[in-house]
Design a protein around this motif. Structure first.
Motif, PDB file in Angstrom:
ATOM      1  N   ALA A 108       0.694  -1.034   0.156  1.00 48.51           N
ATOM      2  CA  ALA A 108       0.399   0.048   0.016  1.00 48.51           C
ATOM      3  C   ALA A 108       1.133   1.241  -0.145  1.00 48.51           C
ATOM      4  CB  ALA A 108      -0.905   0.264   1.527  1.00 48.51           C
ATOM      5  N   ASP A 109       2.273   1.150   0.202  1.00 43.55           N
ATOM      6  CA  ASP A 109       2.762   2.936   0.332  1.00 43.55           C
ATOM      7  C   ASP A 109       4.262   2.106  -0.537  1.00 43.55           C
ATOM      8  OD1 ASP A 109       3.832   4.367   1.002  1.00 43.55           O
ATOM      9  OD2 ASP A 109       4.824   3.546   2.546  1.00 43.55           O
ATOM     10  N   ALA A 110       3.954   1.927  -1.832  1.00 35.99           N
ATOM     11  CA  ALA A 110       4.665   1.448  -2.698  1.00 35.99           C
ATOM     12  C   ALA A 110       6.048   0.817  -2.764  1.00 35.99           C
ATOM     13  CB  ALA A 110       5.376   2.940  -3.626  1.00 35.99           C
ATOM     14  N   PHE A 111       5.754  -0.201  -1.983  1.00 35.84           N
ATOM     15  CA  PHE A 111       6.419  -1.760  -1.517  1.00 35.84           C
ATOM     16  C   PHE A 111       7.533  -1.226  -1.008  1.00 35.84           C
ATOM     17  CE2 PHE A 111       3.527  -3.430  -5.005  1.00 35.84           C
ATOM     18  CZ  PHE A 111       4.189  -4.718  -4.838  1.00 35.84           C
ATOM     19  N   LYS A 112       7.590  -0.274  -0.012  1.00 37.35           N
ATOM     20  CA  LYS A 112       8.112   0.112   0.653  1.00 37.35           C
ATOM     21  C   LYS A 112       8.633  -0.405   1.403  1.00 37.35           C
ATOM     22  CE  LYS A 112       8.333   5.028   0.146  1.00 37.35           C
ATOM     23  NZ  LYS A 112       7.913   5.975   0.715  1.00 37.35           N
ATOM     24  N   LEU A 113      10.296  -1.238   2.440  1.00 45.86           N
ATOM     25  CA  LEU A 113      10.294  -2.082   3.221  1.00 45.86           C
ATOM     26  C   LEU A 113       9.969  -1.599   4.354  1.00 45.86           C
ATOM     27  CD1 LEU A 113      12.445  -4.542   3.428  1.00 45.86           C
ATOM     28  CD2 LEU A 113      13.853  -3.092   4.377  1.00 45.86           C
ATOM     29  N   ALA A 114       9.614  -3.175   4.785  1.00 44.61           N
ATOM     30  CA  ALA A 114       8.743  -1.863   6.637  1.00 44.61           C
ATOM     31  C   ALA A 114       9.319  -3.071   7.798  1.00 44.61           C
ATOM     32  CB  ALA A 114       6.803  -3.078   6.614  1.00 44.61           C
ATOM     33  N   ARG A 115       9.835  -4.431   7.126  1.00 46.21           N
ATOM     34  CA  ARG A 115      10.096  -4.720   7.992  1.00 46.21           C
ATOM     35  C   ARG A 115      11.581  -5.443   7.247  1.00 46.21           C
ATOM     36  NH1 ARG A 115       9.697  -5.570  13.486  1.00 46.21           N
ATOM     37  NH2 ARG A 115       7.503  -4.493  14.205  1.00 46.21           N
TER      38      ARG A 115
END
Length: 482
Positions: free
Chosen positions: A195-202
């Protein structure tokens, strides 16, 4: 049971749309979309075989001999290797792995199209993200994953994926993309927010030394990862990176995990290795609560269905015939395996739960002609999985698949002019009973090597090497011709 006409296909690339209204087929370098009600062609596209700018640059720097070889291979490079529908059936994906290109077409506008060039890193696989507006591309040599947006034409790059076929997963709601990676010679896991341009979450290290594969639970709360084929170790982690449990059988069978299957509720995990045993783990302690094992004889109390001998020749591939139902303990045909040779013919070739989790399908490599069905208890029943039924055939089973909608409907194929159906939804004099039928395919040269269900569970795709046909369930019959 009747069947449709036989149509051409390439590489087994045939797929129903999400609503089962259309059928997508790839034939060499052409995409064909047919209506599922009439099988008339609704759309057709020819992929652009022109090489990308990167391919032209590489060809210009090469010698004339290499360039001539590249030109000779241009036709094969334009062959479609992957296809797919977007989740809303608005867009169609067609990837040419050898050419390093991905083509996207729109159903509403036949003239609209988009093209993705992989570049110098190459392309081995492409598929849709769950939102149907992003295309996920895996490069050669495990260099990176490229996620392309149809709306912004922008790309997100993720470095060093571990496996392009079995090292990633999307959570069931499509929110997170989980990818196994290799950084500084260590297995790691990246969790990316779609949902956030495939940004790294973990991003965290994995307990494996050489991860073989992974499987995300249906609830998306747990992740199973396991070692390579020489070490039987399986780990359960949360998406946050916490190690919740580990499993390794005692004694060690000498080979690793081969297949796993999550229960639809996510509270059980079935683990099968190369030792003809299926271990059932539960989610509270991730310890083993049951072991299902392949035996040389089918015990009493188990329903045994046997394919009649020479029935295809007797019926000339027309109509259907019931399996022979056997009583009492029966021998199970098995082949001898040599564990000293590479890729031994042993272990669990397939394990899969049905839609409700009340049945577990298992196929064992050294009993290739048999399909085992284990009865799995419901939440309010005592936990005691038992062997319920065994289907035996004259030839090895190539595929067996549960109906995606109905709880007790199974189809299998053995590379013959036939389908094999099992169901426990038939209503007899004493209530619901199981039944098994052999269904002939009335074609002279058609051998069913693969079979797929339509998303609504009413249609079937039967595939040979270069052709396919379909059947659809109608009221009052199992499958009927179009």
């Amino acid at each position: 049971m009747d069947f449709t006409e036989i149509y051409k296909q390439t590489g087994g690339l045939v797929s129903f749309s999400a609503g089962a209204h259309f059928l997508l087929t790839a034939v060499a370098d052409r995409i064909i979309v047919r209506r599922a009600d009439t099988f008339q062609i609704a759309r057709s596209w020819l992929v652009d075989s022109a090489p990308s700018a990167t391919a032209n640059a590489l060809a210009a720097s090469s010698s004339r001999r290499v360039q001539a070889a590249d030109n000779a291979a241009l036709a094969s490079a334009s062959t479609i290797s992957h296809i797919g529908w977007s989740c809303d059936s608005e867009y169609i994906l067609a990837a040419c792995a050898k050419a390093g290109t991905v083509h996207v077409f729109q159903m509403r506008d036949e003239g609209w199209r988009a093209r993705i060039d992989a570049g110098a890193e190459g392309l081995v696989k492409a598929e849709w993200a769950p939102d149907g507006r992003h295309v996920v591309c895996f490069s050669e040599w495990a260099l990176r994953v490229s996620v392309w947006s149809l709306e912004t034409s922008a790309a997100t790059y993720i470095q060093y994926p571990l496996h392009p076929d079995k090292g990633y997963a999307f959570r069931s709601d499509g929110r997170y993309f989980v990818l196994a990676e290799r950084h500084k010679s260590k297995d790691t896991l990246g969790v990316y927010d779609t949902a956030d341009a495939f940004k790294l979450a973990r991003h965290y290290p994995l307990p494996t030394s050489s991860m073989s594969s992974m499987s995300l639970s249906p609830t998306g709360n747990h992740l199973a990862v396991w070692e390579g084929p020489l070490e039987y170790k399986l780990y359960i982690l949360s998406l946050a990176g916490d190690l919740l449990g580990a499993f390794s059988p005692d004694p060690d069978p000498g080979f690793g995990v081969r297949n796993v299957a999550w229960h639809p509720s996510g509270i059980f995990l079935a683990v099968g290795g190369w030792d003809d045993k299926i271990h059932i783990l539960e989610q509270f302690t991730w310890s083993r609560v049951a072991t299902l094992e392949l035996g040389t004889r089918i015990p009493p109390g188990v329903t045994v269905w046997r394919e009649p001998l020479n029935w295809i020749e007797a019926t000339e591939g027309r109509g259907f015939l019931s399996y022979e139902r056997l009583r009492g303990p029966q021998p199970l045909p098995q082949i001898r395996t040599d564990p000293s040779k590479p890729n031994p013919k042993s272990g669990v070739a397939q394990i899969e739960f049905n839609k409700t989790g009340t049945l577990l399908l298992a196929r064992f490599e050294n009993a290739p002609t048999a399909v085992h069905l284990f009865s799995f208890p419901a939440a309010n029943e005592p936990f005691a999985p038992t062997l319920r039924s065994v289907l035996t055939h004259t030839r090895p089973v190539l595929q067996a698949r549960w109906n995606p909608v109905r709880k007790g409907s199974l189809v299998a194929c053995c590379g013959t002019r036939a389908l094999y159906l099992w169901s426990d939804e038939w209503v007899g004099d004493s209530g619901e009973e199981e039944m098994a039928e052999c269904v002939g395919v009335p074609a002279k040269t058609f051998d069913t090597r693969d079979v797929k269900w339509a998303p609504d569970g009413k249609g079937l795709i039967l595939m040979d090497r270069e052709t396919f046909c379909c059947g659809f369930e109608v009221e009052g019959d199992e499958v009927s011709a179009i």
